[in-house]
Each structure stands twice: as C-alpha cells, then as structure tokens.
Design a protein around this motif. Structure first.
Motif, mmCIF file in Angstrom:
data_model
loop_
_atom_site.group_PDB
_atom_site.id
_atom_site.type_symbol
_atom_site.label_atom_id
_atom_site.label_comp_id
_atom_site.label_asym_id
_atom_site.label_seq_id
_atom_site.Cartn_x
_atom_site.Cartn_y
_atom_site.Cartn_z
ATOM 1 N N ARG A 320 0.835 -1.206 0.000
ATOM 2 C CA ARG A 320 0.000 0.000 0.000
ATOM 3 C C ARG A 320 0.859 1.241 0.000
ATOM 4 O O ARG A 320 2.066 1.185 0.129
ATOM 5 C CB ARG A 320 -0.906 0.011 1.226
ATOM 6 C CG ARG A 320 -1.795 -1.198 1.339
ATOM 7 C CD ARG A 320 -2.781 -1.028 2.458
ATOM 8 N NE ARG A 320 -3.577 -2.239 2.638
ATOM 9 C CZ ARG A 320 -4.775 -2.262 3.172
ATOM 10 N NH1 ARG A 320 -5.333 -1.148 3.593
ATOM 11 N NH2 ARG A 320 -5.416 -3.403 3.305
ATOM 12 N N GLU A 387 -5.066 -4.267 -7.897
ATOM 13 C CA GLU A 387 -5.283 -4.258 -6.451
ATOM 14 C C GLU A 387 -5.991 -5.539 -6.047
ATOM 15 O O GLU A 387 -6.999 -5.926 -6.663
ATOM 16 C CB GLU A 387 -6.118 -3.040 -6.069
ATOM 17 C CG GLU A 387 -6.346 -2.891 -4.572
ATOM 18 C CD GLU A 387 -7.144 -1.647 -4.245
ATOM 19 O OE1 GLU A 387 -8.207 -1.775 -3.598
ATOM 20 O OE2 GLU A 387 -6.716 -0.547 -4.637
ATOM 21 N N GLY A 391 -6.521 -4.879 -0.663
ATOM 22 C CA GLY A 391 -6.172 -3.490 -0.940
ATOM 23 C C GLY A 391 -4.709 -3.293 -1.262
ATOM 24 O O GLY A 391 -4.236 -2.158 -1.332
ATOM 25 N N ASP A 392 -3.966 -4.379 -1.461
ATOM 26 C CA ASP A 392 -2.546 -4.294 -1.790
ATOM 27 C C ASP A 392 -2.354 -4.314 -3.307
ATOM 28 O O ASP A 392 -3.106 -4.967 -4.036
ATOM 29 C CB ASP A 392 -1.782 -5.472 -1.190
ATOM 30 C CG ASP A 392 -1.736 -5.410 0.327
ATOM 31 O OD1 ASP A 392 -1.714 -4.294 0.879
ATOM 32 O OD2 ASP A 392 -1.723 -6.475 0.970
ATOM 33 N N LEU A 393 -1.283 -3.629 -3.764
ATOM 34 C CA LEU A 393 -0.990 -3.558 -5.189
ATOM 35 C C LEU A 393 -0.020 -4.648 -5.622
ATOM 36 O O LEU A 393 0.887 -5.030 -4.881
ATOM 37 C CB LEU A 393 -0.395 -2.192 -5.545
ATOM 38 C CG LEU A 393 -1.251 -0.945 -5.324
ATOM 39 C CD1 LEU A 393 -0.608 0.253 -6.001
ATOM 40 C CD2 LEU A 393 -2.671 -1.138 -5.809
#
Length: 517
Positions: A320, A387, A391-393
């Motif tokens: 994030r 994503e 919620g992490d890329l």
C-alpha cells in the motif's frame, strides 16, 4: 529540514560514533570536518549557492563526501551515471550548465571523449582515501562556507535514464530528500545506529537514500565503490552489516556465490528497482531468515509509491501507499485524469499525489515530460498494477511493456514469474516482438544456467512452460531465444526496450511446433 542541518545535528549528537566503515573509517566528527574542508575547497574553486556541481566518480566515500560538501556550499549536486556514454555526459553538462565538474581516474576517459567540454573539469584521481584529495589538496585549508541552505532550496538533480530519448533531470529539494530519508527509515524499520551496505550508486535514488537515511539514523554507512558479490559478502561479515537495500539482480548474485548464509549479521532486507520473483524471495528468506523483508516501490521523482512490508507473507506484492504517499490506479489510456479510477481488480496505471513531501515539482527544462507525466496534482508513473482483495498492489510491469497478443493484454512479469523456476534458466525476460499472426508475439529471452547448452535450455524451458508452469496457451511464449546476456541499466534494471530493438546476441532459437536455429 535541510540536509546540512540534519548532518551537523547528527555529528553533534554522536561525534564519536562510527559514521563511515570500510577501508577508511571515520567518526561523525571526522566526516563533518572532512566535508567542511571539501566545501571550503569547492568555494575557492568558484562554486556559489545555487550553482550546479557535476560529479562523475566511481562511487564510495569520495563521492559521498563531495555530495555532502556541495550541500554545505549551498550549491546543487549533480551525480552523473558512470554508465553514461561521452555523448550522454556531454548532453547532461550542457543541459545543467554546472560551475564545475569533478571526475576520477575511472571516468577521465569518458570526459576526454567529449568534443567540446562545456565546463571546467577537475580530476580527483586520488580521491580514493580521505587523506588523499589531490588536486583539491592545496585548497583544503580553506574555511568552510557559512551558507545555510533553506529546506526549499534544490539539493540534488538526478538524471533518469528513462525508457526513450535523452536523460531527464529531476531536481529535488532539501526537504524532499530529508522526507524521503525519514520515510525510508520508517518503512524499512531501521534502528538508530544501523550498519548499512552502501553499494547502490549515488547517481540513483536508491544509493542516495541509503546514504542519507544512514546519516539521519546516526548509523554506519559501509561504502562499496562498485558491486561485486564476493566483496560485498566480505564487507558484510567484516563490518557486521545489518541492513541490505539492493536490486533483485544483486541479490541473485549474492545467492549464486553459495555463501550467503555466512551473512549472519543481516537482519533487514529491502529491495527496489525491479520486481523480485517468489523463487528468489524464498531463497533469501531461507538463507537469512530476516526480521524485516520489504519491497519498496517508487521512483526518482517521488521516492515512495507503495511499500510491501512483508515479502515473506506476500512475495512480489508492492503493498500500500507509503507513510507520506497517496496512490490511485487510473485508466492506462493516454491523457487519463486522476479521477479515472479503474474498477476493483482491473489493471490500472499507478498515479501518485504530488502533495507527498518526497515529491519533485517538475523536470529540468522538459515541459514535454511534465505534460506527459504531471496532471492535476498527480504524477503518472507509467507503471501498471492491480489491487487485490486486501487493498494491496501487484505491479504488472510498465504501460509500454504490456504485450497485446491476439487481442489480449498480457503482462510480461506474470510469465517470467512462472518460468524462472525452470532449473535450466539463469535469467529470463519476456517481451513482445512483431508477428504477422499475433500482432505481438510473446517472446522469452533466456540466459542458460551454467552447464546447460543453449539448445538444451530452450527445449527444457518449452517443456516446462507447457507441462508445469500453469500458464494458459495464450501466455506461453510463441518464441524462445537463448541469449548471451540480458541488457540492464547501471543499477540492474532490465532494459526490455534493448531486447525489442534487437540489441542482444542470440545463441539459439526455438519456435514451438517450428524449427530450432
């Protein structure tokens, strides 16, 4: 906070603490005094506040000390890549019009190749030790300048190699450099007094960050002029280095020595500059068992985009937004607005807010580059990511690297991650090459592992891709090329554009269902 004040305050707090390790160690008091003397010498040579000072040196303590000395004069440090050609160096010098250029014996030949040198050059051929600073030696009794830079003044200008065209100058303020150093310390969980290996080049944001973060944390910076895996291991073990911040290719080199487990003092790992395969992350975790293992995703323009704080749990995840960052995924279409946010799970271009204290404010004399990358207070990075449900890329490569094959968008790094585990492969890079049937054919450029013949490597890899990789047929390479090496930048970034332009030495070729060559 400006860098001069930050450095002096650390020296006041810990004057006798070891600041520089290696062959010529210094305490903070000694380093402060040495950089004062160098700053006085630079002033005697005519450097004034606001001037550019170009530094073209191999690296290590001499370059670090000169960079800090330039800060004390109020001038702007411009460390240039030692990988630049004479033509590129000449371009940068004409672009920034420095008051002075300082070189060393490793770069003097490059400067000699510039037809019309637009600046006074001073060779620092003996800058390899603190007590040997000729030809500046006669000036080292000059008093240090009294100038105190403001935090809004420009501290440094780094030239990015870019993906096409000429290098772009990225001016960065003192406050941005300090904020980036603080962010680095927080995000990599560095302790006060950490011992860090300083091997990443200081013409790159990673090398600059390792240096400045070490100073802010009153740590020990252990310089290594140029990366060599065996020498790095010697420094790590002799100096009890506790923190490494490297590109993945450097970590691979350390693993391939077979001696990485000797680095028992290392407790903190961080990487940046390129993606790391899960296979490499697993090897590093198994051999070092680090307390902290961080993926840093950022750039010269804005040091931090996102942080993947636990590589062990989520290998390859970019995580994030950093502590001073704000990030969005927007449409990869040209000219997209920061409000054109993609739907959850869809790939988008990474956009980062320019309100970050780590951010630059625009390129040097490049309104065209500003128009392409800066819109409505956001920096459009050119990186693609998706994503996940947390919620992490997950970075999928560059917008320009995306392969459209048979009407489908394919991300090279997905394929590389799946194929790098084949034991016949030392390195693999995937790119798209023009093809009459597919439009752009997925092509694997492969460096064979030691002991494997090129033809054998390609046959094993094609079989692995078909039977063990889990890749659908659309993503499996339509062409395999064994090559002598993968082109990389000075800091180990893979240069796909060089491969697609045909700049490689082919050893063998395999087209599934076709012919070997």
């Amino acid at each position: 906070m400006d860098l001069v004040r930050s450095f002096r305050w650390t020296a006041e707090r810990y004057p006798h603490r070891r600041a520089v390790g290696g062959r010529h160690p210094m305490t903070y008091a000694q380093w402060d005094e040495r950089t004062d003397r160098l700053a006085g010498a630079l002033t005697r040579l005519g450097v004034r506040p606001g001037d550019h000072v170009a530094l073209l040196l191999a690296g290590g303590e001499p370059l670090a000390s000169l960079h800090l000395a330039v800060q004390k004069t109020g001038a702007i440090s411009v460390p240039l890549s030692t990988r630049f050609s004479a033509d590129d160096v000449g371009y940068c010098l004409r672009d920034c019009s420095p008051a002075l250029l300082i070189t060393d014996s490793t770069t003097d030949p490059t400067v000699a190749g510039i037809a019309e040198l637009p600046v006074r050059a001073h060779s620092g051929a003996a800058l390899d030790a603190p007590e040997r600073v000729t030809p500046l030696a006669r000036l080292l009794d000059s008093p240090a300048p009294k100038h105190q830079p403001a935090e809004g003044d420009t501290s440094v200008m780094l030239y990015t190699s870019g993906t096409t065209g000429r290098p772009k100058g990225v001016p960065r303020r003192h406050s941005a450099e300090h904020a980036a150093a603080v962010a680095h310390l927080i995000q990599t969980q560095h302790r006060t007094g950490e011992v860090a290996l300083g091997v990443m080049p200081m013409f790159h944001t990673m090398g600059m960050r390792a240096l400045l973060a070490s100073i802010v944390a009153a740590g020990t910076w252990v310089p290594q002029e140029k990366f060599d895996a065996e020498e790095s291991l010697e420094l790590i073990t002799e100096e009890d280095v506790s923190a490494l911040y490297l590109v993945p290719t450097a970590y691979w080199s350390l693993v391939h020595t077979g001696r990485l487990a000797e680095a028992k003092s290392v407790r903190r790992l961080a990487y940046a500059g390129a993606s790391m395969t899960p296979a490499l992350a697993e090897r590093l975790d198994a051999e070092l068992s680090p307390e902290v293992f961080v993926n840093h995703f950022g750039s010269t323009e804005i040091y931090t985009f996102t942080i993947g704080p636990d590589v062990r749990r989520k290998p390859g995840c970019a995580g994030r937004a950093g502590v001073f960052s704000r990030v969005r995924l927007v449409s990869p279409a040209e000219g997209a607005s920061p409000d054109d946010v993609v739907a959850p799970g869809e790939p988008g271009q990474v956009a980062v807010s320019l309100e970050s204290p780590e951010a630059f404010s625009g390129y040097w004399h490049r309104p065209d580059a500003d128009a392409k990358s800066l819109r409505a207070g956001w920096y459009f990075t050119g990186d693609l990511a998706t994503e996940d449900e947390d919620g992490d890329l997950w970075v999928a490569g560059r917008v320009d690297d995306m392969i459209n094959s048979g009407g489908e968008n394919i991300y090279p790094e997905d394929i590389e991650d799946a194929l790098v585990r084949c034991p016949a492969v030392a390195e693999i890079v995937v790119a798209g090459l023009p093809d009459d049937r597919w439009g752009s054919a997925v092509t694997a450029f492969v460096v064979p592992s030691a002991g494997h013949r090129p033809e054998e490597t390609l046959a094993q890899l094609e079989s692995y891709a078909r039977e063990h990789s889990g890749l659908p047929s659309l993503k499996r390479p339509k062409r395999y090329l064994a090559v002598a090496g993968i082109p990389k930048s000075a800091v180990g970034k893979i240069l796909r554009r060089e491969l697609t332009a045909g700049h490689y030495r082919q050893l063998a070729q395999l087209v599934p269902g076709g012919e070997r060559a």
